[in-house]
Motif scaffolding. Structure first.
Motif, PDB file in Angstrom:
ATOM      1  N   GLN A 128       0.843  -1.190   0.000  1.00 46.94           N
ATOM      2  CA  GLN A 128       0.000   0.000   0.000  1.00 46.94           C
ATOM      3  C   GLN A 128       0.872   1.231   0.000  1.00 46.94           C
ATOM      4  O   GLN A 128       1.647   1.450   0.941  1.00 46.94           O
ATOM      5  N   ALA A 129       0.753   2.007  -1.062  1.00 48.21           N
ATOM      6  CA  ALA A 129       1.453   3.278  -1.172  1.00 48.21           C
ATOM      7  C   ALA A 129       0.540   4.386  -0.652  1.00 48.21           C
ATOM      8  O   ALA A 129      -0.678   4.236  -0.656  1.00 48.21           O
ATOM      9  N   PRO A 130       1.110   5.503  -0.202  1.00 44.93           N
ATOM     10  CA  PRO A 130       0.289   6.604   0.317  1.00 44.93           C
ATOM     11  C   PRO A 130      -0.756   7.042  -0.703  1.00 44.93           C
ATOM     12  O   PRO A 130      -0.443   7.263  -1.877  1.00 44.93           O
ATOM     13  N   GLY A 131      -1.995   7.133  -0.248  1.00 47.65           N
ATOM     14  CA  GLY A 131      -3.079   7.573  -1.120  1.00 47.65           C
ATOM     15  C   GLY A 131      -3.648   6.494  -2.009  1.00 47.65           C
ATOM     16  O   GLY A 131      -4.614   6.748  -2.746  1.00 47.65           O
ATOM     17  N   ASN A 132      -3.070   5.298  -1.946  1.00 45.38           N
ATOM     18  CA  ASN A 132      -3.533   4.188  -2.794  1.00 45.38           C
ATOM     19  C   ASN A 132      -4.179   3.097  -1.960  1.00 45.38           C
ATOM     20  O   ASN A 132      -3.942   2.992  -0.755  1.00 45.38           O
ATOM     21  N   GLN A 133      -4.970   2.278  -2.630  1.00 43.01           N
ATOM     22  CA  GLN A 133      -5.535   1.116  -1.961  1.00 43.01           C
ATOM     23  C   GLN A 133      -4.481   0.022  -1.850  1.00 43.01           C
ATOM     24  O   GLN A 133      -3.510  -0.015  -2.619  1.00 43.01           O
ATOM     25  N   ARG A 134      -4.671  -0.863  -0.892  1.00 50.47           N
ATOM     26  CA  ARG A 134      -3.782  -2.001  -0.752  1.00 50.47           C
ATOM     27  C   ARG A 134      -3.986  -2.913  -1.960  1.00 50.47           C
ATOM     28  O   ARG A 134      -5.118  -3.199  -2.351  1.00 50.47           O
TER      29      ARG A 134
END
Length: 120
Positions: A39-45
């Motif tokens: 999971q990247a910042p601002g993204n879904q897992r």
């Protein structure tokens, strides 16, 4: 209950490699499939790769050919070898273990996550 502990994250330059480990304990006899998510910042897992108790594997298109998932059953440890890393691989990586019923997740366990940062 199943406990999962990830390790091996860190900072690496683009093109470099890292190997993540996931040590498992508890009622592992109930687990049919283990995997890595990120999971990247601002993204879904998102799913990165998984491996079944029978050894079948599956990879996200974005990591196919660069990442390799494996398990050492004797050590109760799963690995993710990451090569040719790109800045877009930067994320928190989570270990996942699932018991399945008719191919669908019945119980899901998560580790606490390990940060992977790839600099350009």
């Amino acid at each position: 209950q199943v406990q999962l502990v990830e390790s091996g994250g860190g900072l690496v330059q683009a093109g470099g490699s890292l190997r993540l480990s996931c040590a498992s304990s508890g009622s592992m006899f109930s687990i049919n499939r283990m995997g890595w998510y990120r999971q990247a910042p601002g993204n879904q897992r998102e799913m990165v790769a998984w491996i079944t108790s029978g050894g079948s594997t599956n990879y996200a298109d974005s990591v196919l050919g660069r990442f390799t998932i494996s398990r050492d059953m004797a050590k109760n440890t799963m690995y993710l070898q990451m090569n040719s890393l790109k800045p877009e691989d930067t994320a928190v990586y989570y270990c996942n273990a699932q018991s399945l019923y008719n191919g669908r997740p019945l119980t899901t366990y998560w580790g606490q996550g390990t940060q992977v940062t790839v600099s350009s």
